[in-house]
Design a protein around this motif. Sequence first.
Motif, PDB file in Angstrom:
ATOM      1  N   LEU A 199      14.826  34.501  27.025  1.00  0.00           N
ATOM      2  CA  LEU A 199      13.591  34.665  27.778  1.00  0.00           C
ATOM      3  C   LEU A 199      12.425  34.884  26.816  1.00  0.00           C
ATOM      4  N   GLN A 200      11.376  34.091  26.975  1.00  0.00           N
ATOM      5  CA  GLN A 200      10.221  34.164  26.096  1.00  0.00           C
ATOM      6  C   GLN A 200       8.969  34.555  26.892  1.00  0.00           C
ATOM      7  N   LYS A 201       8.200  35.486  26.342  1.00  0.00           N
ATOM      8  CA  LYS A 201       6.894  35.825  26.899  1.00  0.00           C
ATOM      9  C   LYS A 201       5.980  36.237  25.756  1.00  0.00           C
ATOM     10  N   ASN A 202       4.831  35.560  25.672  1.00  0.00           N
ATOM     11  CA  ASN A 202       3.915  35.792  24.567  1.00  0.00           C
ATOM     12  C   ASN A 202       2.620  36.432  25.050  1.00  0.00           C
ATOM     13  N   TYR A 203       2.249  37.516  24.375  1.00  0.00           N
ATOM     14  CA  TYR A 203       0.941  38.122  24.542  1.00  0.00           C
ATOM     15  C   TYR A 203       0.258  38.095  23.179  1.00  0.00           C
ATOM     16  N   GLN A 204      -0.975  38.532  23.144  1.00  0.00           N
ATOM     17  CA  GLN A 204      -1.720  38.468  21.893  1.00  0.00           C
ATOM     18  C   GLN A 204      -1.035  39.244  20.771  1.00  0.00           C
ATOM     19  N   ASP A 205      -0.507  40.417  21.095  1.00  0.00           N
ATOM     20  CA  ASP A 205       0.093  41.266  20.053  1.00  0.00           C
ATOM     21  C   ASP A 205       1.559  41.597  20.345  1.00  0.00           C
ATOM     22  N   PHE A 206       2.208  40.788  21.182  1.00  0.00           N
ATOM     23  CA  PHE A 206       3.601  41.078  21.539  1.00  0.00           C
ATOM     24  C   PHE A 206       4.322  39.786  21.894  1.00  0.00           C
ATOM     25  N   HIS A 207       5.577  39.678  21.437  1.00  0.00           N
ATOM     26  CA  HIS A 207       6.405  38.512  21.740  1.00  0.00           C
ATOM     27  C   HIS A 207       7.771  38.978  22.221  1.00  0.00           C
ATOM     28  N   LEU A 208       8.146  38.563  23.423  1.00  0.00           N
ATOM     29  CA  LEU A 208       9.459  38.888  23.973  1.00  0.00           C
ATOM     30  C   LEU A 208      10.405  37.723  23.762  1.00  0.00           C
ATOM     31  N   ASP A 209      11.576  38.005  23.228  1.00  0.00           N
ATOM     32  CA  ASP A 209      12.642  37.009  23.059  1.00  0.00           C
ATOM     33  C   ASP A 209      13.941  37.728  23.384  1.00  0.00           C
ATOM     34  N   CYS A 210      14.390  37.608  24.634  1.00  0.00           N
ATOM     35  CA  CYS A 210      15.430  38.491  25.153  1.00  0.00           C
ATOM     36  C   CYS A 210      16.547  37.713  25.823  1.00  0.00           C
ATOM     37  N   SER A 211      17.778  38.108  25.550  1.00  0.00           N
ATOM     38  CA  SER A 211      18.949  37.596  26.261  1.00  0.00           C
ATOM     39  C   SER A 211      19.821  38.787  26.660  1.00  0.00           C
ATOM     40  N   LEU A 212      20.238  38.815  27.910  1.00  0.00           N
ATOM     41  CA  LEU A 212      21.162  39.863  28.361  1.00  0.00           C
ATOM     42  C   LEU A 212      21.871  39.410  29.631  1.00  0.00           C
ATOM     43  N   ARG A 213      22.911  40.148  29.985  1.00  0.00           N
ATOM     44  CA  ARG A 213      23.729  39.794  31.134  1.00  0.00           C
ATOM     45  C   ARG A 213      24.134  41.067  31.878  1.00  0.00           C
ATOM     46  N   VAL A 214      24.042  41.030  33.197  1.00  0.00           N
ATOM     47  CA  VAL A 214      24.516  42.122  34.042  1.00  0.00           C
ATOM     48  C   VAL A 214      25.676  41.583  34.870  1.00  0.00           C
ATOM     49  N   GLU A 215      26.866  42.121  34.644  1.00  0.00           N
ATOM     50  CA  GLU A 215      28.069  41.633  35.312  1.00  0.00           C
ATOM     51  C   GLU A 215      28.189  42.226  36.722  1.00  0.00           C
ATOM     52  N   ASP A 216      28.932  41.538  37.572  1.00  0.00           N
ATOM     53  CA  ASP A 216      29.218  42.066  38.907  1.00  0.00           C
ATOM     54  C   ASP A 216      29.943  43.400  38.794  1.00  0.00           C
ATOM     55  N   GLY A 217      29.535  44.364  39.592  1.00  0.00           N
ATOM     56  CA  GLY A 217      30.199  45.658  39.628  1.00  0.00           C
ATOM     57  C   GLY A 217      29.925  46.545  38.434  1.00  0.00           C
ATOM     58  N   MET A 218      28.919  46.207  37.634  1.00  0.00           N
ATOM     59  CA  MET A 218      28.635  46.959  36.408  1.00  0.00           C
ATOM     60  C   MET A 218      27.258  47.612  36.475  1.00  0.00           C
ATOM     61  N   ILE A 219      27.105  48.697  35.705  1.00  0.00           N
ATOM     62  CA  ILE A 219      25.818  49.354  35.512  1.00  0.00           C
ATOM     63  C   ILE A 219      25.403  49.110  34.061  1.00  0.00           C
ATOM     64  N   THR A 220      24.320  48.365  33.874  1.00  0.00           N
ATOM     65  CA  THR A 220      23.856  47.996  32.541  1.00  0.00           C
ATOM     66  C   THR A 220      22.539  48.692  32.243  1.00  0.00           C
ATOM     67  N   GLY A 221      22.450  49.312  31.073  1.00  0.00           N
ATOM     68  CA  GLY A 221      21.246  50.012  30.666  1.00  0.00           C
ATOM     69  C   GLY A 221      20.454  49.215  29.658  1.00  0.00           C
ATOM     70  N   LEU A 222      19.136  49.317  29.747  1.00  0.00           N
ATOM     71  CA  LEU A 222      18.233  48.722  28.763  1.00  0.00           C
ATOM     72  C   LEU A 222      17.431  49.863  28.149  1.00  0.00           C
ATOM     73  N   ALA A 223      17.672  50.132  26.875  1.00  0.00           N
ATOM     74  CA  ALA A 223      17.051  51.267  26.188  1.00  0.00           C
ATOM     75  C   ALA A 223      16.084  50.775  25.130  1.00  0.00           C
ATOM     76  N   GLY A 224      15.064  51.570  24.885  1.00  0.00           N
ATOM     77  CA  GLY A 224      14.096  51.239  23.844  1.00  0.00           C
ATOM     78  C   GLY A 224      12.875  52.112  23.979  1.00  0.00           C
ATOM     79  N   LYS A 225      12.125  52.217  22.903  1.00  0.00           N
ATOM     80  CA  LYS A 225      10.921  53.045  22.927  1.00  0.00           C
ATOM     81  C   LYS A 225       9.866  52.402  23.824  1.00  0.00           C
TER      82      LYS A 225
END
Length: 280
Positions: A7-33
Amino acid sequence: MIEIRQLQKNYQDFHLDCSLRVEDGMITGLAGKNGAGKSTTFKAILGLIRADGGEVEVFGKKAADLRTEDREQMGVVLSDSGISEYLAVEDLIPVMKNLYTKFDEKSFRERCERFDLPYHKKIKEFSTGMKRKLQINLALSHEAKLLILDEPTAGLDVSAREELLDMLREYMEPGDRSILISSHIATDLEGFCDDIYLINDGKIVLHEDTDVLLGKYGVLKVTEEQYWKIDRKYIIAVRKEEYGYRCLTNEKQFYLENYPDIVVEKSGIDELILMEKKEK
């Protein structure tokens, strides 16, 4: 439930390049400052911002192809609720009935009682914690198969946070539901999630099962001399400290067994967030 590929998203001072997966029946956390890209990722999943590249699938469909009945299967909590603060809780009930065919008024009212949410008070008069409880109650009120929760425990005291997490555990009991959750409170994720992604500066820098993260990861505290003598092949991040080096490892047991003279401590999500870059 969710599949994100580059996944790509560009702002003037920020660039997102992200891949992740949430499985059926699972609790997935996304951590970061703060500012790492958590909220941007959530908004892209929900179609609230236009991605510049990559693919997002929810329930096996591209996000853009989700139908109304698909979106009814999603319960969402974002930092910006989008709820008019001039309404009272009782005013939301007919709105929810119109929006969701499976809105459960009885359970919604029961959780209002449990969370001490007054029916007749305008939402603008609620505290930050009360507003968050209301958002969560709404997300749980229509039998969603997938919850997307961005900092759902923000503004809640310890007791209220634990009560909320217990409620989310009850939500997961049927076994066919999933949660994607972010939080800056590490203990919430460590005691709740099946697996955790760490995002930094718009990139996923680590993905690990929570049991592995808490069981195998550790922190070495070593002097300058010790640092240059130890085997560093299992060190994944390093910080220079006054006493020497603070090293993050994903093989804590290796150093416990082979270097009994160095200090080895347990690690957690907070340590991962603090130690973002590896020095050679």
